[in-house]
Design a protein around this motif. Structure first.
Motif, PDB file in Angstrom:
ATOM      1  N   GLN A   1       0.831  -1.202   0.000  1.00 17.72           N
ATOM      2  CA  GLN A   1       0.000   0.000   0.000  1.00 17.72           C
ATOM      3  C   GLN A   1       0.869   1.257   0.000  1.00 17.72           C
ATOM      4  O   GLN A   1       2.064   1.196   0.291  1.00 17.72           O
ATOM      5  CB  GLN A   1      -0.918   0.001   1.236  1.00 17.72           C
ATOM      6  N   GLU A   2       0.236   2.382  -0.306  1.00 25.64           N
ATOM      7  CA  GLU A   2       0.992   3.643  -0.356  1.00 25.64           C
ATOM      8  C   GLU A   2       1.631   3.978   0.985  1.00 25.64           C
ATOM      9  O   GLU A   2       2.680   4.615   1.037  1.00 25.64           O
ATOM     10  CB  GLU A   2       0.068   4.790  -0.784  1.00 25.64           C
ATOM     11  N   ASP A   3       0.973   3.557   2.072  1.00 24.02           N
ATOM     12  CA  ASP A   3       1.541   3.876   3.397  1.00 24.02           C
ATOM     13  C   ASP A   3       2.604   2.857   3.827  1.00 24.02           C
ATOM     14  O   ASP A   3       3.082   2.896   4.959  1.00 24.02           O
ATOM     15  CB  ASP A   3       0.427   3.950   4.454  1.00 24.02           C
ATOM     16  N   GLY A   4       2.953   1.952   2.919  1.00 23.34           N
ATOM     17  CA  GLY A   4       4.019   0.998   3.216  1.00 23.34           C
ATOM     18  C   GLY A   4       3.540  -0.313   3.811  1.00 23.34           C
ATOM     19  O   GLY A   4       4.314  -1.266   3.947  1.00 23.34           O
ATOM     20  N   SER A   5       2.254  -0.377   4.167  1.00 24.19           N
ATOM     21  CA  SER A   5       1.721  -1.620   4.719  1.00 24.19           C
ATOM     22  C   SER A   5       1.389  -2.592   3.565  1.00 24.19           C
ATOM     23  O   SER A   5       1.367  -2.205   2.403  1.00 24.19           O
ATOM     24  CB  SER A   5       0.464  -1.341   5.543  1.00 24.19           C
ATOM     25  N   THR A   6       1.141  -3.831   3.941  1.00 17.32           N
ATOM     26  CA  THR A   6       0.772  -4.844   2.948  1.00 17.32           C
ATOM     27  C   THR A   6      -0.632  -5.337   3.243  1.00 17.32           C
ATOM     28  O   THR A   6      -0.954  -5.631   4.403  1.00 17.32           O
ATOM     29  CB  THR A   6       1.750  -6.032   2.997  1.00 17.32           C
ATOM     30  N   ARG A   7      -1.455  -5.398   2.215  1.00 11.03           N
ATOM     31  CA  ARG A   7      -2.792  -5.958   2.394  1.00 11.03           C
ATOM     32  C   ARG A   7      -2.998  -7.100   1.406  1.00 11.03           C
ATOM     33  O   ARG A   7      -2.287  -7.220   0.408  1.00 11.03           O
ATOM     34  CB  ARG A   7      -3.872  -4.882   2.238  1.00 11.03           C
ATOM     35  N   TYR A   8      -3.992  -7.930   1.727  1.00  7.01           N
ATOM     36  CA  TYR A   8      -4.234  -9.148   0.944  1.00  7.01           C
ATOM     37  C   TYR A   8      -5.676  -9.150   0.450  1.00  7.01           C
ATOM     38  O   TYR A   8      -6.589  -8.765   1.196  1.00  7.01           O
ATOM     39  CB  TYR A   8      -3.955 -10.377   1.811  1.00  7.01           C
ATOM     40  N   TYR A   9      -5.860  -9.590  -0.790  1.00  2.00           N
ATOM     41  CA  TYR A   9      -7.186  -9.525  -1.400  1.00  2.00           C
ATOM     42  C   TYR A   9      -7.504 -10.821  -2.142  1.00  2.00           C
ATOM     43  O   TYR A   9      -6.598 -11.526  -2.602  1.00  2.00           O
ATOM     44  CB  TYR A   9      -7.250  -8.370  -2.412  1.00  2.00           C
ATOM     45  N   GLU A  10      -8.797 -11.078  -2.261  1.00  2.00           N
ATOM     46  CA  GLU A  10      -9.290 -12.056  -3.240  1.00  2.00           C
ATOM     47  C   GLU A  10     -10.161 -11.281  -4.214  1.00  2.00           C
ATOM     48  O   GLU A  10     -11.016 -10.487  -3.794  1.00  2.00           O
ATOM     49  CB  GLU A  10     -10.074 -13.172  -2.551  1.00  2.00           C
ATOM     50  N   THR A  11      -9.933 -11.483  -5.492  1.00  2.00           N
ATOM     51  CA  THR A  11     -10.668 -10.709  -6.494  1.00  2.00           C
ATOM     52  C   THR A  11     -11.460 -11.649  -7.409  1.00  2.00           C
ATOM     53  O   THR A  11     -11.049 -12.793  -7.671  1.00  2.00           O
ATOM     54  CB  THR A  11      -9.718  -9.855  -7.353  1.00  2.00           C
ATOM     55  N   PHE A  12     -12.551 -11.128  -7.889  1.00  2.00           N
ATOM     56  CA  PHE A  12     -13.449 -11.910  -8.742  1.00  2.00           C
ATOM     57  C   PHE A  12     -14.092 -11.002  -9.787  1.00  2.00           C
ATOM     58  O   PHE A  12     -14.264  -9.808  -9.558  1.00  2.00           O
ATOM     59  CB  PHE A  12     -14.605 -12.522  -7.913  1.00  2.00           C
ATOM     60  N   LYS A  13     -14.471 -11.605 -10.892  1.00  2.00           N
ATOM     61  CA  LYS A  13     -15.403 -10.916 -11.790  1.00  2.00           C
ATOM     62  C   LYS A  13     -16.793 -11.214 -11.264  1.00  2.00           C
ATOM     63  O   LYS A  13     -17.205 -12.373 -11.206  1.00  2.00           O
ATOM     64  CB  LYS A  13     -15.282 -11.413 -13.221  1.00  2.00           C
ATOM     65  N   ALA A  14     -17.505 -10.152 -10.858  1.00  2.92           N
ATOM     66  CA  ALA A  14     -18.839 -10.338 -10.303  1.00  2.92           C
ATOM     67  C   ALA A  14     -19.883 -10.022 -11.366  1.00  2.92           C
ATOM     68  O   ALA A  14     -19.788  -9.024 -12.070  1.00  2.92           O
ATOM     69  CB  ALA A  14     -19.041  -9.425  -9.103  1.00  2.92           C
ATOM     70  N   MET A  15     -20.857 -10.915 -11.489  1.00  2.00           N
ATOM     71  CA  MET A  15     -21.991 -10.673 -12.378  1.00  2.00           C
ATOM     72  C   MET A  15     -23.250 -10.663 -11.534  1.00  2.00           C
ATOM     73  O   MET A  15     -23.351 -11.381 -10.544  1.00  2.00           O
ATOM     74  CB  MET A  15     -22.064 -11.767 -13.443  1.00  2.00           C
ATOM     75  N   LYS A  16     -24.212  -9.820 -11.938  1.00  3.66           N
ATOM     76  CA  LYS A  16     -25.479  -9.739 -11.207  1.00  3.66           C
ATOM     77  C   LYS A  16     -26.624 -10.078 -12.150  1.00  3.66           C
ATOM     78  O   LYS A  16     -26.605  -9.693 -13.315  1.00  3.66           O
ATOM     79  CB  LYS A  16     -25.681  -8.331 -10.647  1.00  3.66           C
ATOM     80  N   PHE A  17     -27.590 -10.801 -11.632  1.00  6.61           N
ATOM     81  CA  PHE A  17     -28.745 -11.198 -12.436  1.00  6.61           C
ATOM     82  C   PHE A  17     -30.022 -10.733 -11.747  1.00  6.61           C
ATOM     83  O   PHE A  17     -30.157 -10.903 -10.532  1.00  6.61           O
ATOM     84  CB  PHE A  17     -28.777 -12.717 -12.608  1.00  6.61           C
ATOM     85  N   THR A  18     -30.915 -10.146 -12.526  1.00  6.05           N
ATOM     86  CA  THR A  18     -32.167  -9.689 -11.925  1.00  6.05           C
ATOM     87  C   THR A  18     -33.348 -10.438 -12.533  1.00  6.05           C
ATOM     88  O   THR A  18     -33.229 -11.058 -13.577  1.00  6.05           O
ATOM     89  CB  THR A  18     -32.369  -8.175 -12.160  1.00  6.05           C
TER      90      THR A  18
END
Ligand SMILES: [Zn+2]
Length: 244
Positions: A227-244
Motif C-alpha cells: 500500500q501507499e503507506d508501506g503496509s501490505t494488504r491481501y485480497y481475493e478478487t473476482f469478476k462479479a456478475m449480477k442477475f435480476t
C-alpha cells in the motif's frame, strides 16, 4: 500485484446461501478461503461443491488412489471447518478428466436447485494461462464450464429436468456469480484480517502442501499488495456478475 481495474464493494445483504463450485479439494481454499470465511462470519451458509475426487494430486507411490481420495475428503472437510463453511459435497469425478457432461450438469443443477444459493463462486472457463509460468489445470477451466452451464440455462428453466420438481427441487435463479481468475475482475475482497485463517485452511491439505515452511512465506509474498503507506494488504478478487 497492483492493477488499474476499478473495483466495487461486495453486495452480500441479500445473500443467505453461497455455493462454491470448484474442481479439486483445496481449490476453494486457495481461491476464496478468505471470502468464504467472511461470508460465514456474516451468517451466510457457505457450501463447497468439489467436482473431482482429487485422485491424481500426489506423487507419493506409497499412497493408493483410493487412499488419496479418502484423505483429500478429510482434508477438505477440515479446511472448510477452519473457515466456518457449513457443508462440503463431493461429486467424485475423476481428477484430470473433468468435462461438462450432460450427466454432471444434471447433478450440479440438482444441487443448485436443492441448496438455492443467491451467490455462486466458480473458476474462469477461459483461463488457459496464469502469469508466465503456469498452464491452468484443465479441470479448473472445465469446472467453470460445468458451473456456468448448470447455472444458465439449466437451473432456472423449468423445461430442464422437470422430474426434479417431483423431488421438490424447483427451478432456481441465482442473483450473483463470482468468477475467480478472470481478467476483468471487478470485486475485491480485503482478506487481510482473515489471511491466517485462509493459510490454516490450505495447510489442512497435507497431501498437497509437503513443505509448509517454504510454501507459506511464498504465498504471503505472492498475494500481498504493498500500500501507499508501506503496509501490505491481501485480497481475493473476482469478476462479479449480477442477475435480476
Ligand atoms: Zn485445482
Amino acid at each position: 500485484m497492483a492493477n488499474s481495474l476499478t473495483y466495487v464493494p461486495p453486495e452480500w445483504e441479500d445473500v443467505k446461501r453461497a455455493l462454491v463450485i470448484m474442481a479439486h479439494p483445496d481449490d476453494p481454499d486457495f481461491t476464496c478461503g478468505g471470502t468464504a470465511t467472511q461470508m460465514a462470519r456474516q451468517g451466510i451458509e457457505v457450501t463447497y461443491l468439489i467436482l473431482t475426487n482429487g485422485d491424481k494430486g500426489n506423487h507419493n507411490p506409497e499412497i493408493t488412489r483410493n487412499q488419496l481420495i479418502a484423505l483429500r475428503k478429510i482434508e477438505q472437510r477440515a479446511a472448510a471447518d477452519v473457515c466456518g463453511v457449513k457443508d462440503v459435497l463431493f461429486m467424485g469425478e475423476e481428477d484430470g478428466f473433468l468435462q461438462s457432461t450432460r450427466a454432471l450438469r444434471y447433478r450440479v443443477t440438482r444441487e443448485i436447485r436443492r441448496i438455492r444459493p443467491q451467490l455462486i463462486i466458480c473458476t474462469d472457463p477461459d483461463r488457459y494461462f496464469v502469469g508466465e509460468g503456469y498452464i491452468n489445470h484443465p479441470d479448473h477451466r472445465n469446472a467453470g464450464l460445468v458451473a456456468i452451464d448448470a447455472i444458465f440455462p439449466a437451473a432456472d428453466n423449468p423445461m430442464f429436468y422437470p422430474e426434479m420438481n417431483d423431488e421438490g427441487y424447483l427451478p432456481h435463479k441465482i442473483s450473483q456469480l463470482y468468477v475467480f481468475g478472470h481478467s476483468e475482475s471487478n470485486v475485491k475482497i480485503d482478506i487481510t484480517d482473515d489471511l491466517e485463517t485462509k493459510i490454516n485452511a490450505i495447510l489442512c491439505h497435507k497431501t498437497q502442501i509437503t513443505d509448509p515452511e517454504k510454501a507459506v512465506p511464498s504465498w504471503r509474498e505472492r498475494w500481498g499488495e504493498l500500500q501507499e503507506d508501506g503496509s501490505t494488504r491481501y485480497y481475493e478478487t473476482f469478476k462479479a456478475m449480477k442477475f435480476t
